[in-house]
Scaffold this motif. Structure first.
Motif, PDB file in Angstrom:
ATOM      1  N   MET A   8       0.824  -1.207   0.000  1.00 35.81           N
ATOM      2  CA  MET A   8       0.000   0.000   0.000  1.00 35.81           C
ATOM      3  C   MET A   8       0.861   1.261   0.000  1.00 35.81           C
ATOM      4  O   MET A   8       0.567   2.215  -0.728  1.00 35.81           O
ATOM      5  CB  MET A   8      -0.978  -0.020   1.174  1.00 35.81           C
ATOM      6  N   LEU A   9       1.932   1.276   0.790  1.00 36.71           N
ATOM      7  CA  LEU A   9       2.834   2.436   0.800  1.00 36.71           C
ATOM      8  C   LEU A   9       3.513   2.616  -0.554  1.00 36.71           C
ATOM      9  O   LEU A   9       3.649   3.737  -1.047  1.00 36.71           O
ATOM     10  CB  LEU A   9       3.901   2.280   1.889  1.00 36.71           C
ATOM     11  N   ARG A  10       3.942   1.510  -1.153  1.00 41.76           N
ATOM     12  CA  ARG A  10       4.587   1.593  -2.468  1.00 41.76           C
ATOM     13  C   ARG A  10       3.604   2.120  -3.505  1.00 41.76           C
ATOM     14  O   ARG A  10       3.956   2.944  -4.350  1.00 41.76           O
ATOM     15  CB  ARG A  10       5.127   0.213  -2.880  1.00 41.76           C
ATOM     16  N   LEU A  11       2.352   1.683  -3.441  1.00 38.34           N
ATOM     17  CA  LEU A  11       1.339   2.169  -4.381  1.00 38.34           C
ATOM     18  C   LEU A  11       1.025   3.646  -4.170  1.00 38.34           C
ATOM     19  O   LEU A  11       0.823   4.385  -5.142  1.00 38.34           O
ATOM     20  CB  LEU A  11       0.057   1.326  -4.280  1.00 38.34           C
ATOM     21  N   VAL A  12       1.004   4.081  -2.915  1.00 45.19           N
ATOM     22  CA  VAL A  12       0.775   5.502  -2.632  1.00 45.19           C
ATOM     23  C   VAL A  12       1.856   6.350  -3.300  1.00 45.19           C
ATOM     24  O   VAL A  12       1.567   7.332  -3.986  1.00 45.19           O
ATOM     25  CB  VAL A  12       0.722   5.755  -1.106  1.00 45.19           C
ATOM     26  N   ALA A  13       3.108   5.963  -3.109  1.00 47.97           N
ATOM     27  CA  ALA A  13       4.216   6.706  -3.724  1.00 47.97           C
ATOM     28  C   ALA A  13       4.150   6.592  -5.241  1.00 47.97           C
ATOM     29  O   ALA A  13       4.322   7.580  -5.957  1.00 47.97           O
ATOM     30  CB  ALA A  13       5.557   6.177  -3.212  1.00 47.97           C
ATOM     31  N   GLY A  14       3.879   5.397  -5.741  1.00 48.24           N
ATOM     32  CA  GLY A  14       3.838   5.171  -7.179  1.00 48.24           C
ATOM     33  C   GLY A  14       2.744   5.952  -7.877  1.00 48.24           C
ATOM     34  O   GLY A  14       2.982   6.566  -8.923  1.00 48.24           O
ATOM     35  N   VAL A  15       1.570   5.965  -7.295  1.00 47.53           N
ATOM     36  CA  VAL A  15       0.459   6.692  -7.916  1.00 47.53           C
ATOM     37  C   VAL A  15       0.732   8.193  -7.917  1.00 47.53           C
ATOM     38  O   VAL A  15       0.407   8.889  -8.883  1.00 47.53           O
ATOM     39  CB  VAL A  15      -0.882   6.350  -7.215  1.00 47.53           C
ATOM     40  N   SER A  16       1.350   8.693  -6.866  1.00 51.56           N
ATOM     41  CA  SER A  16       1.674  10.120  -6.828  1.00 51.56           C
ATOM     42  C   SER A  16       2.663  10.488  -7.939  1.00 51.56           C
ATOM     43  O   SER A  16       2.437  11.447  -8.687  1.00 51.56           O
ATOM     44  CB  SER A  16       2.236  10.511  -5.466  1.00 51.56           C
ATOM     45  N   PHE A  17       3.753   9.737  -8.041  1.00 49.74           N
ATOM     46  CA  PHE A  17       4.722  10.008  -9.100  1.00 49.74           C
ATOM     47  C   PHE A  17       4.078   9.833 -10.476  1.00 49.74           C
ATOM     48  O   PHE A  17       4.230  10.679 -11.360  1.00 49.74           O
ATOM     49  CB  PHE A  17       5.942   9.075  -8.978  1.00 49.74           C
ATOM     50  N   PHE A  18       3.372   8.728 -10.662  1.00 48.12           N
ATOM     51  CA  PHE A  18       2.722   8.430 -11.935  1.00 48.12           C
ATOM     52  C   PHE A  18       1.750   9.552 -12.323  1.00 48.12           C
ATOM     53  O   PHE A  18       1.761  10.031 -13.460  1.00 48.12           O
ATOM     54  CB  PHE A  18       1.984   7.090 -11.825  1.00 48.12           C
TER      55      PHE A  18
END
Length: 131
Positions: A8-18
């Protein structure tokens, strides 16, 4: 760290950058003009700001995609922190103090993810490279 919490933390960071990259790519020239305008009175020469303004959305989109997929995670975390450090320096040089906390949170999240990378089991890295 719980593997699901890590995901979930990785997805939070990933979606923000993406998301940052995704919305800027279709209007790359306008984004570059905005950024170079923002730095016009800074000590940075336009010869540095202009190429960075074109590279930033591509970097954000790429880093975000890799983070969402969990592919080349270690490199994505390190590259993401480098991008955030460059953004933080630029933010300080133009005294845009309102943007700094968000950039610091992004950097800290990436560092946290890097620190607990052993929990990165829900990822393409784990499937492909058997980490």
């Amino acid at each position: 760290m719980n593997d699901l919490a890590y995901l979930m933390l990785r997805l939070v960071a990933g979606v923000s950058f993406f998301g940052h990259g995704l919305v800027r790519l279709p209007k790359l020239t306008a984004f570059s003009q905005w950024m170079t305008g923002s730095f016009s009175k800074s000590m940075l020469p336009q010869s540095l700001v202009t190429p960075f303004s074109y590279a930033l959305p591509i970097a954000e989109f790429t880093i975000g995609t890799l983070l969402i997929l969990g592919l080349f995670s270690q490199k994505a975390f390190i590259t993401g922190v480098v991008v955030m450090l460059l953004l933080m320096l630029g933010t300080c040089l133009i005294e845009n103090w309102e943007a700094l906390p968000s950039q610091m949170i992004h950097a800290l999240l990436l560092i946290l993810l890097y620190q607990f990378m052993a929990a990165n089991t829900f990822s393409l890295d784990h499937i492909i490279f058997k980490n």
